[in-house]
Scaffold this motif. Structure first.
Motif, PDB file in Angstrom:
ATOM      1  N   LEU A 357      -2.763  -5.543   8.447  1.00 13.65           N
ATOM      2  CA  LEU A 357      -2.002  -4.375   7.958  1.00 13.65           C
ATOM      3  C   LEU A 357      -1.148  -3.813   9.099  1.00 13.65           C
ATOM      4  O   LEU A 357       0.049  -3.547   8.935  1.00 13.65           O
ATOM      5  CB  LEU A 357      -2.944  -3.301   7.418  1.00 13.65           C
ATOM      6  N   GLU A 358      -1.744  -3.641  10.272  1.00  5.01           N
ATOM      7  CA  GLU A 358      -0.970  -3.124  11.410  1.00  5.01           C
ATOM      8  C   GLU A 358       0.092  -4.131  11.865  1.00  5.01           C
ATOM      9  O   GLU A 358       1.165  -3.756  12.336  1.00  5.01           O
ATOM     10  CB  GLU A 358      -1.914  -2.759  12.559  1.00  5.01           C
ATOM     11  N   MET A 360       1.767  -6.061   9.835  1.00  2.00           N
ATOM     12  CA  MET A 360       2.883  -5.902   8.888  1.00  2.00           C
ATOM     13  C   MET A 360       3.707  -4.669   9.242  1.00  2.00           C
ATOM     14  O   MET A 360       4.937  -4.657   9.085  1.00  2.00           O
ATOM     15  CB  MET A 360       2.350  -5.802   7.460  1.00  2.00           C
ATOM     16  N   ASN A 361       3.044  -3.649   9.725  1.00  2.00           N
ATOM     17  CA  ASN A 361       3.737  -2.442  10.173  1.00  2.00           C
ATOM     18  C   ASN A 361       4.743  -2.798  11.279  1.00  2.00           C
ATOM     19  O   ASN A 361       5.940  -2.463  11.220  1.00  2.00           O
ATOM     20  CB  ASN A 361       2.659  -1.454  10.675  1.00  2.00           C
ATOM     21  N   TYR A 364       7.730  -4.971  10.210  1.00  2.00           N
ATOM     22  CA  TYR A 364       8.806  -4.175   9.609  1.00  2.00           C
ATOM     23  C   TYR A 364       9.706  -3.593  10.696  1.00  2.00           C
ATOM     24  O   TYR A 364      10.932  -3.632  10.614  1.00  2.00           O
ATOM     25  CB  TYR A 364       8.193  -3.053   8.760  1.00  2.00           C
ATOM     26  N   PRO A 385       8.477  -4.968   1.455  1.00  2.00           N
ATOM     27  CA  PRO A 385       7.011  -4.842   1.444  1.00  2.00           C
ATOM     28  C   PRO A 385       6.293  -6.016   0.781  1.00  2.00           C
ATOM     29  O   PRO A 385       5.241  -6.455   1.258  1.00  2.00           O
ATOM     30  CB  PRO A 385       6.760  -3.566   0.628  1.00  2.00           C
ATOM     31  N   SER A 388       6.422  -9.100   2.942  1.00  2.00           N
ATOM     32  CA  SER A 388       5.463  -8.962   4.034  1.00  2.00           C
ATOM     33  C   SER A 388       4.053  -9.337   3.567  1.00  2.00           C
ATOM     34  O   SER A 388       3.337 -10.088   4.248  1.00  2.00           O
ATOM     35  CB  SER A 388       5.499  -7.510   4.526  1.00  2.00           C
ATOM     36  N   LEU A 389       3.655  -8.830   2.393  1.00  2.00           N
ATOM     37  CA  LEU A 389       2.321  -9.156   1.868  1.00  2.00           C
ATOM     38  C   LEU A 389       2.222 -10.644   1.521  1.00  2.00           C
ATOM     39  O   LEU A 389       1.167 -11.257   1.682  1.00  2.00           O
ATOM     40  CB  LEU A 389       2.001  -8.294   0.633  1.00  2.00           C
ATOM     41  N   ALA A 392       1.422 -12.484   4.609  1.00  2.00           N
ATOM     42  CA  ALA A 392       0.026 -12.264   5.020  1.00  2.00           C
ATOM     43  C   ALA A 392      -0.977 -13.009   4.148  1.00  2.00           C
ATOM     44  O   ALA A 392      -2.150 -13.101   4.513  1.00  2.00           O
ATOM     45  CB  ALA A 392      -0.275 -10.770   4.969  1.00  2.00           C
ATOM     46  N   PHE A 443       3.701  -0.874   0.455  1.00  2.00           N
ATOM     47  CA  PHE A 443       4.379  -0.467   1.693  1.00  2.00           C
ATOM     48  C   PHE A 443       3.584   0.634   2.412  1.00  2.00           C
ATOM     49  O   PHE A 443       3.446   0.622   3.643  1.00  2.00           O
ATOM     50  CB  PHE A 443       5.801   0.016   1.378  1.00  2.00           C
ATOM     51  N   GLU A 446       0.823  -0.923   4.198  1.00  2.00           N
ATOM     52  CA  GLU A 446       1.316  -1.672   5.363  1.00  2.00           C
ATOM     53  C   GLU A 446       1.660  -0.752   6.532  1.00  2.00           C
ATOM     54  O   GLU A 446       1.445  -1.098   7.685  1.00  2.00           O
ATOM     55  CB  GLU A 446       2.552  -2.498   4.962  1.00  2.00           C
TER      56      GLU A 446
END
Ligand code: GUN
Ligand code: ZN
Length: 465
Positions: A357-358, A360-361, A364, A385, A388-389, A392, A443, A446
């Motif tokens: 999760l971090e 993906m942050n 971005y 968003p 990104s998922l 992952a 989002f 994320e």
């Protein structure tokens, strides 16, 4: 006589406890269980196709014998699976387990090493740390810590560097096997430009890797990766033998670093003056395959992207590491343009978090920062968003050529999944309540989520958190 009766009672008591503990575990795995919640998973890459994901707000995921039976809308499926035991995660997101496509378990305790960029960071912090992993007790201790934290963060599969010592590989695979995790790792190859205590030779690296492949590759959920650290620490002889291993054991992975840092790229040019590019060094030795994963790839050129695309090789995008070491800003749009497979990597200890999760942050923010460095910022879009998922989960599975087994919820996939919820993070909770749609909710997770948002983790249908 009295004593005999009480001994019998003790034995039957122990038997009952044993049956309750282990008998119930078997029953649990064979039992059909339906997990109710907001079910979300990908079937394609949102950067490439229109209907890339399946989302069921009132969803259910049916699992039996460690595999997905079916997933979809609860009202549609419930009569078909009326015999299922239900577990209610309504209001929580049920998604596939995260996939980390590049990480170093031996660097778990050396994150946040101050001040250096790649080459000095390796000499000053990394190599001294990795020295300790020829000790099986130390290797086992850190492998346990790493895997516990990985699962705590919702990551259920990873492609993992061990160290040059085969002891470190055994420790990692033994602990992964105990947890029934799908993991890939391998012994690091490095025969030059490293301290003597970490160097192998072309011959020992070949023989030790071969023995480890025979011991671990395709053993249950484990796979082996031939792992040259990076071109500067391997002689041409060593890379040639790495290529020989790949030829001898079809299906083994190649895992290495490429084009991460400008000084590193210049050094590779000096060491391999006849190669067209850094990637070409690996290609020359047969190390660019459809089971090759290259960490970083920030300074790959268009021809390199073409080669990767043609050979089906993948890139691990490691944003927290790239920002922490000041390496550069990965061009995800270019990889997509060339249809190069990409997954996310935490790359700890250069990375600063095991949380996808971090990660993906930060991914971005990398795409946002790229706007500042291109000639026409209007051509750059911040990372979507859902894209990104995808990276992952299914994207990571594709990058590891494991998308037939993990990364989604179609029938027959291995039931590695996680439950996300916002209640333990007050500001995320408030933000999620305002979410406009599923992409906006994703989002929020994320940008504001971490291991606290990962409420439950299941490994092949068995709860691990
Ligand atoms: N390049 C060669 N070794 C390493 C490593 O351990 N970490 C990172 N980030 N890059 C590398
Ligand atoms: Zn790395």
């Amino acid at each position: 006589m009295k004593l005999a009766i009480s001994m019998n009672k003790i034995f039957s008591f122990i038997f009952c406890i044993f049956f309750l503990l282990f008998g119930s575990i078997t029953v649990q795995a064979e039992e059909l269980v339906g997990y109710r919640g907001e079910v979300l998973y990908f079937t394609g890459n949102p950067a490439k196709v229109d209907h890339a994901y399946q989302y069921f707000p009132n969803g259910v995921l049916y699992v039996q014998n460690g595999k997905v039976v079916e997933s979809g809308d609860y009202e549609v499926l419930k009569s078909q699976y009326a015999n299922a035991r239900l577990i209610d995660y309504s209001g929580h997101l049920i998604i596939p387990g995260f996939i980390d496509t590049h990480v170093h378990y031996p660097q778990s305790e050396m994150m946040a090493a101050y001040g250096d960029q790649l080459l000095d960071w390796l000499n000053n912090y990394t190599f001294p740390t990795e020295r300790k992993f020829s000790d099986p007790v130390e290797a086992n201790r850190v492998a346990k810590l790493f895997l516990d934290q990985l699962v705590n963060n919702g990551t259920t599969t990873a492609l993992v560097f061990s160290t040059v010592s085969p002891v470190s590989v055994d420790a990692f695979f033994e602990e992964s096997q105990k947890r029934n995790l799908r993991m890939i790792s391998g012994k690091v190859l490095m025969d030059r430009n490293a301290p003597d205590f970490l160097k192998d030779t072309p011959q020992t690296s070949y023989l030790e890797s071969k023995a480890l492949i025979e011991k671990w590759h395709n053993k249950g959920r484990l796979s082996y990766a031939v792992t040259p650290r990076f071109a500067p620490t391997s002689s041409p002889e060593q890379l040639a033998l790495a290529g020989k291993l790949v030829g001898e054991f079809p299906g083994v992975y190649v895992h290495t670093h490429v084009a991460e840092n400008k000084a590193e790229v210049a050094w590779v040019k000096e060491l391999y003056p006849d190669s067209r590019s850094y990637l070409d060094v690996y290609d020359h030795f047969g190390l660019v395959t459809d089971h090759s994963v290259f960490a970083h790839g920030i300074y790959l050129n268009d021809q390199d992207m073409q080669v990767m695309s043609k050979k089906g090789a993948s890139i691990a995008f490691c944003p927290t590491s790239n920002l922490f070491l000041g390496s550069g800003l990965f061009n995800l749009a270019k990889a997509n343009e060339y249809n190069v497979k990409v997954g996310l990597g935490t790359d700890i200890g250069a990375g600063t978090s095991l949380s996808i999760l971090e990660t993906m942050n930060e991914a971005y923010k990398v795409t946002q920062m790229r706007k500042a460095f291109v000639e026409d910022p209007s051509t750059v879009k911040p990372l979507d968003p859902m894209q990104s998922l995808y990276l992952a989960t299914l994207g990571g599975a594709k990058a590891l050529s494991l998308d037939d087994r993990i990364g989604g919820f179609t029938p027959g996939k291995e039931a590695d999944f996680i439950v996300l919820g916002s209640t333990s993070i007050p500001l995320l909770n408030a933000r999620v309540k305002n979410a406009k749609n599923i992409a906006d909710k994703v989002f929020a997770f994320e940008m504001l989520g971490d291991d606290r948002a990962v409420e439950h983790v299941y490994i092949m249908g068995v709860q691990a958190k």
